[in-house]
Design a protein around this motif. Structure first.
Motif, PDB file in Angstrom:
ATOM      1  N   TYR A  73      -4.820   2.175   4.754  1.00  0.00           N
ATOM      2  CA  TYR A  73      -5.645   1.570   4.566  1.00  0.00           C
ATOM      3  C   TYR A  73      -6.540   0.729   4.062  1.00  0.00           C
ATOM      4  O   TYR A  73      -7.540   0.301   3.865  1.00  0.00           O
ATOM      5  N   GLU A  74      -6.749   0.605   5.420  1.00  0.00           N
ATOM      6  CA  GLU A  74      -7.963   0.606   7.266  1.00  0.00           C
ATOM      7  C   GLU A  74      -8.746   1.677   5.822  1.00  0.00           C
ATOM      8  O   GLU A  74     -10.296   1.587   5.819  1.00  0.00           O
ATOM      9  N   CYS A  75      -8.678   2.523   5.287  1.00  0.00           N
ATOM     10  CA  CYS A  75     -10.057   3.973   4.580  1.00  0.00           C
ATOM     11  C   CYS A  75     -10.424   3.078   3.848  1.00  0.00           C
ATOM     12  O   CYS A  75     -11.591   3.319   3.207  1.00  0.00           O
ATOM     13  N   LEU A  76      -9.416   2.663   2.847  1.00  0.00           N
ATOM     14  CA  LEU A  76     -10.313   1.844   1.645  1.00  0.00           C
ATOM     15  C   LEU A  76     -11.529   1.206   1.943  1.00  0.00           C
ATOM     16  O   LEU A  76     -12.231   1.140   1.001  1.00  0.00           O
ATOM     17  N   ASN A  77     -10.812   0.183   3.087  1.00  0.00           N
ATOM     18  CA  ASN A  77     -11.611  -0.713   3.372  1.00  0.00           C
ATOM     19  C   ASN A  77     -13.984   0.317   4.065  1.00  0.00           C
ATOM     20  O   ASN A  77     -14.485  -0.747   3.869  1.00  0.00           O
ATOM     21  N   GLU A  78     -13.499   1.205   4.618  1.00  0.00           N
ATOM     22  CA  GLU A  78     -14.433   2.121   4.581  1.00  0.00           C
ATOM     23  C   GLU A  78     -15.553   3.171   3.206  1.00  0.00           C
ATOM     24  O   GLU A  78     -16.521   3.104   4.071  1.00  0.00           O
ATOM     25  N   MET A  79     -14.589   2.496   2.653  1.00  0.00           N
ATOM     26  CA  MET A  79     -15.337   3.497   1.932  1.00  0.00           C
ATOM     27  C   MET A  79     -16.639   2.421   0.600  1.00  0.00           C
ATOM     28  O   MET A  79     -15.939   1.719  -0.172  1.00  0.00           O
ATOM     29  N   GLN A  80     -17.272   2.753   1.657  1.00  0.00           N
ATOM     30  CA  GLN A  80     -18.539   1.727   0.645  1.00  0.00           C
ATOM     31  C   GLN A  80     -18.901   2.292  -0.574  1.00  0.00           C
ATOM     32  O   GLN A  80     -19.409   1.378  -1.695  1.00  0.00           O
ATOM     33  N   ARG A 127     -20.793  12.243  -4.476  1.00  0.00           N
ATOM     34  CA  ARG A 127     -21.376  11.530  -3.926  1.00  0.00           C
ATOM     35  C   ARG A 127     -20.225  10.877  -3.336  1.00  0.00           C
ATOM     36  O   ARG A 127     -20.255  10.940  -1.953  1.00  0.00           O
ATOM     37  N   LEU A 128     -19.299  10.149  -4.389  1.00  0.00           N
ATOM     38  CA  LEU A 128     -18.059   9.780  -4.360  1.00  0.00           C
ATOM     39  C   LEU A 128     -17.249  10.475  -3.438  1.00  0.00           C
ATOM     40  O   LEU A 128     -16.369  10.290  -2.863  1.00  0.00           O
ATOM     41  N   ARG A 129     -16.856  12.071  -3.653  1.00  0.00           N
ATOM     42  CA  ARG A 129     -16.549  12.753  -3.110  1.00  0.00           C
ATOM     43  C   ARG A 129     -16.378  12.952  -1.991  1.00  0.00           C
ATOM     44  O   ARG A 129     -15.669  13.285  -1.137  1.00  0.00           O
ATOM     45  N   CYS A 130     -17.310  13.084  -1.304  1.00  0.00           N
ATOM     46  CA  CYS A 130     -18.099  13.324  -0.300  1.00  0.00           C
ATOM     47  C   CYS A 130     -17.841  12.131   0.669  1.00  0.00           C
ATOM     48  O   CYS A 130     -17.199  12.422   1.938  1.00  0.00           O
ATOM     49  N   GLU A 131     -17.440  11.305   0.217  1.00  0.00           N
ATOM     50  CA  GLU A 131     -17.233   9.614   1.007  1.00  0.00           C
ATOM     51  C   GLU A 131     -15.772   9.387   1.162  1.00  0.00           C
ATOM     52  O   GLU A 131     -15.706   9.647   1.883  1.00  0.00           O
ATOM     53  N   VAL A 132     -15.324  10.240  -0.274  1.00  0.00           N
ATOM     54  CA  VAL A 132     -13.729  10.681  -0.021  1.00  0.00           C
ATOM     55  C   VAL A 132     -13.003  11.093   1.103  1.00  0.00           C
ATOM     56  O   VAL A 132     -12.760  10.983   2.225  1.00  0.00           O
ATOM     57  N   ASN A 133     -14.345  12.590   1.205  1.00  0.00           N
ATOM     58  CA  ASN A 133     -13.287  13.655   2.152  1.00  0.00           C
ATOM     59  C   ASN A 133     -13.717  13.391   3.619  1.00  0.00           C
ATOM     60  O   ASN A 133     -13.305  13.591   4.792  1.00  0.00           O
ATOM     61  N   CYS A 136      -9.025 -14.549 -10.277  1.00  0.00           N
ATOM     62  CA  CYS A 136      -8.403 -14.503 -10.667  1.00  0.00           C
ATOM     63  C   CYS A 136      -7.191 -14.177  -9.126  1.00  0.00           C
ATOM     64  O   CYS A 136      -7.861 -13.019  -7.933  1.00  0.00           O
ATOM     65  N   ILE A 137      -5.788 -13.936  -8.517  1.00  0.00           N
ATOM     66  CA  ILE A 137      -5.469 -14.171  -7.546  1.00  0.00           C
ATOM     67  C   ILE A 137      -5.707 -12.698  -7.171  1.00  0.00           C
ATOM     68  O   ILE A 137      -4.715 -12.098  -6.206  1.00  0.00           O
ATOM     69  N   GLY A 138      -5.195 -11.785  -8.220  1.00  0.00           N
ATOM     70  CA  GLY A 138      -4.610 -10.297  -8.382  1.00  0.00           C
ATOM     71  C   GLY A 138      -6.194  -8.993  -7.873  1.00  0.00           C
ATOM     72  O   GLY A 138      -5.801  -8.085  -7.674  1.00  0.00           O
ATOM     73  N   PHE A 139      -6.973 -10.084  -8.365  1.00  0.00           N
ATOM     74  CA  PHE A 139      -8.467  -9.354  -7.631  1.00  0.00           C
ATOM     75  C   PHE A 139      -8.104  -8.168  -6.110  1.00  0.00           C
ATOM     76  O   PHE A 139      -8.709  -6.407  -6.440  1.00  0.00           O
ATOM     77  N   ARG A 140      -7.152  -8.442  -5.682  1.00  0.00           N
ATOM     78  CA  ARG A 140      -7.432  -7.657  -3.882  1.00  0.00           C
ATOM     79  C   ARG A 140      -6.149  -6.887  -4.542  1.00  0.00           C
ATOM     80  O   ARG A 140      -6.741  -5.254  -3.910  1.00  0.00           O
ATOM     81  N   PHE A 141      -5.230  -7.092  -5.250  1.00  0.00           N
ATOM     82  CA  PHE A 141      -4.621  -5.710  -5.457  1.00  0.00           C
ATOM     83  C   PHE A 141      -4.995  -5.775  -6.572  1.00  0.00           C
ATOM     84  O   PHE A 141      -4.484  -3.762  -6.032  1.00  0.00           O
ATOM     85  N   GLY A 142      -5.226  -5.790  -7.690  1.00  0.00           N
ATOM     86  CA  GLY A 142      -5.740  -4.387  -8.538  1.00  0.00           C
ATOM     87  C   GLY A 142      -6.910  -3.674  -7.288  1.00  0.00           C
ATOM     88  O   GLY A 142      -7.111  -2.285  -8.205  1.00  0.00           O
ATOM     89  N   HIS A 143      -8.028  -3.632  -7.045  1.00  0.00           N
ATOM     90  CA  HIS A 143      -9.124  -2.597  -6.577  1.00  0.00           C
ATOM     91  C   HIS A 143      -8.163  -2.082  -5.771  1.00  0.00           C
ATOM     92  O   HIS A 143      -8.441  -0.453  -5.245  1.00  0.00           O
ATOM     93  N   MET A 144      -7.292  -1.999  -5.099  1.00  0.00           N
ATOM     94  CA  MET A 144      -6.825  -1.136  -4.113  1.00  0.00           C
ATOM     95  C   MET A 144      -5.558  -0.420  -4.802  1.00  0.00           C
ATOM     96  O   MET A 144      -5.600   0.772  -4.802  1.00  0.00           O
ATOM     97  N   PHE A 184       0.522  -1.507  -0.450  1.00  0.00           N
ATOM     98  CA  PHE A 184       0.020   0.246  -0.125  1.00  0.00           C
ATOM     99  C   PHE A 184       0.593   1.102  -0.199  1.00  0.00           C
ATOM    100  O   PHE A 184       0.963   2.259  -1.043  1.00  0.00           O
ATOM    101  N   PRO A 185       1.550   1.546   0.805  1.00  0.00           N
ATOM    102  CA  PRO A 185       2.858   2.862   1.022  1.00  0.00           C
ATOM    103  C   PRO A 185       3.417   2.716  -0.516  1.00  0.00           C
ATOM    104  O   PRO A 185       3.253   4.578  -1.103  1.00  0.00           O
ATOM    105  N   TYR A 186       3.481   1.875  -1.119  1.00  0.00           N
ATOM    106  CA  TYR A 186       4.466   2.052  -2.614  1.00  0.00           C
ATOM    107  C   TYR A 186       3.279   2.668  -3.342  1.00  0.00           C
ATOM    108  O   TYR A 186       3.776   3.549  -3.678  1.00  0.00           O
TER     109      TYR A 186
END
Length: 497
Positions: free
Chosen positions: A352-359, A334-340, A450-458, A148-150
């Motif tokens: 990384y935890e932020c991403l999981n909270e953005m439904q 709406r997406l921008r508001c959720e992000v902010n 696909c084994i890379g689905f988590r990485f692609g989503h992130m 994630f940091p990279y």
């Protein structure tokens, strides 16, 4: 009888035999009474394949026309009889329940003469099982979190580059910018190298990345024959990868390995795992095919596959997302508001935890992948004869290519009403519970998902967070509509928020 007449008779008999076998092959489904389109003897079911009417449109049209005819219909992948699955229960059986009989894809690969095709996506049998088991850990939740940091650092570089582009003009070609971002991300996280595509759009990695999706070794007809007769193509030692692309990746991996070995470099990336596998001495494919670790060619094939999937496929999905959000500014807001709001709860620092909270972010990406699936279909091959449960007439014979039309399922109006509309509300937790999981297949399902689905989503989520936080996207005079990315890219008006 004169020798000439004997030769003429032999040639005539040979031609007649070949013609009969070809006729029988092209009448395979008619003889079995399975619904199908009348094939072209040259292009099979793809005689309408043109620049304007592509592979996805043909699959979708076929799915819609035969949907109620039975559990599957027949078609011809050029000269190769094939099955198109129409029933969701059969889709589930093939991908999950009866996976043991459909574990192979049956697609062309030729490790000897075309080494870059010997990667996880193409290989079958015990070779796939070994590779899948050994490569999956690099894309575990723990490993993706470590990358994630990279990804975040590259996304911040993208923001700087886009700021400079906005200063020069408001209409920006976003597809190329997204491609530069994903190239730098996958270069760092998979290969452990700095591609510098954001700083230099003509960097070698980016140039090759563009060519992966455009440069073909052969024309349409030869490529179709290779895919239609993969065993014969291997026997004839044919290849599909462009020589320039093969040379680039072989050199890249060799130099990377030599540098790491010489300087004792280790990293949290795919290349490090591949180097560890190259040293393994106790793995085997099967009793007759000993596996004593990956060769350089096999390492390169895996690196090539993840580079191609992580750069070009992810950049296309990001581009379509921005395009759809530009068409519907209320969704973008709406997406921008959720992000902010999410960032404010975390001291304005993306974690990384932020991403999981953005439904809503998850819903937006899920809808993009529904409307623009990474692959228009999934391919499988039957290992043994398979009688469809409840339909004794419908038999998938051993060796038969099986196609699951992802694009047809994703545009099925009974599953997704008004399918042409981009509507993230389809993927609220409540509405997802009302649908079968098998009805959304951008990454496939079952053991060959696909084994890379988590990485692609992130990778895509991080980019969207910073893009929504800093910029507003809208249509411009240069924006063109269409189901496929136009060749000259996607132009959008971009303004700072």
């Amino acid at each position: 009888m004169p020798l000439t007449l004997v030769l003429v008779a032999c040639v005539s008999a040979f031609i007649s035999t070949v013609a009969y076998l070809f006729w029988r092959r092209m009448n395979y489904w008619r003889q079995r009474g399975i619904p199908h389109d009348e094939p072209s003897y040259l292009y099979g079911s793809f005689h309408r394949l043109t620049k304007a009417f592509g592979y996805s449109e043909i699959l979708r049209s076929m799915y819609e026309r035969f949907k109620y005819s039975g559990p599957f219909c027949g078609y011809y992948f050029f000269q190769r009889p094939a099955v198109m699955v129409l029933d969701m229960e059969l889709v589930k059986n093939i991908l999950i329940k009866d996976f043991a009989n459909f574990s192979d894809r049956g697609l062309f690969h030729n490790k000897r003469d075309d080494p870059l095709t010997g990667h996880l996506f193409f290989v079958d049998g015990s070779k796939w099982r070994i590779l899948h088991g050994k490569l999956s850990p690099i894309f575990s939740e723990y490993k993706v979190r470590g990358m994630f940091p990279y990804v975040r650092n590259v996304a911040l570089q993208m923001v700087d580059v886009l700021n400079e582009l906005v200063k020069r003009g408001s209409s920006i070609e976003v597809k190329e910018l997204m491609g530069r971002y994903t190239t730098d991300v996958i270069g760092k996280c998979a290969l452990g190298i700095e591609c510098n595509s954001l700083k230099n759009p003509n960097a070698e990695c980016r140039t090759i990345g563009r060519r992966i999706s455009t440069d073909r070794r052969h024309g349409l007809l030869v490529s179709a024959l290779i895919e239609g007769f993969p065993k014969l193509a291997r026997l004839l030692r044919m290849a599909v990868t462009h020589p320039d692309i093969e040379k680039f990746f072989m050199r890249l991996v060799r130099e990377n390995v030599e540098y790491r070995q010489k300087n004792n470099v280790r990293g949290n990336d795919l290349m490090n795992l591949l180097m560890e596998l190259s040293k393994s001495k106790n793995l085997r494919y099967d009793e007759n095919d000993e596996f004593k670790g990956l060769t350089v060619e096999e390492m390169t094939a895996q690196a090539f596959f993840f580079f191609a999937a992580g750069s070009e496929k992810s950049s296309a999905t990001l581009s379509y997302t921005l395009y759809e959000l530009a068409l519907q500014p209320e969704l973008q807001e709406r997406l921008r508001c959720e992000v902010n709001e999410t960032l404010e709860q975390h001291d304005n620092e993306l974690t990384y935890e932020c991403l999981n909270e953005m439904q809503y972010m998850k819903q937006v990406l899920a809808e993009t992948l529904r409307k623009y699936p990474v692959l228009p279909h999934l391919a499988r091959q039957a290992l043994h004869d398979y009688v469809v449960p409840g339909h004794p007439k419908y038999v998938i014979p051993a060796g038969m290519l099986v196609t699951i039309p992802v694009v047809g399922i994703h545009y099925d109006a009974e599953i997704y009403p008004n399918p042409e509309l981009f509507d993230p509300e389809r993927f609220t937790p409540e509405r997802m519970k009302l649908r079968e999981k098998i009805e959304w297949l951008p990454f496939g399902d079952g053991p060959r998902k696909c084994i890379g689905f988590r990485f692609g989503h992130m990778e895509m989520s991080v980019a969207l967070v910073y893009l929504m936080q800093h910029f507003r996207f809208s249509v411009s005079a240069m924006t063109k509509s269409g189901k496929r990315l136009p060749k000259n890219g996607i132009f959008l008006k971009v303004e700072r928020v």
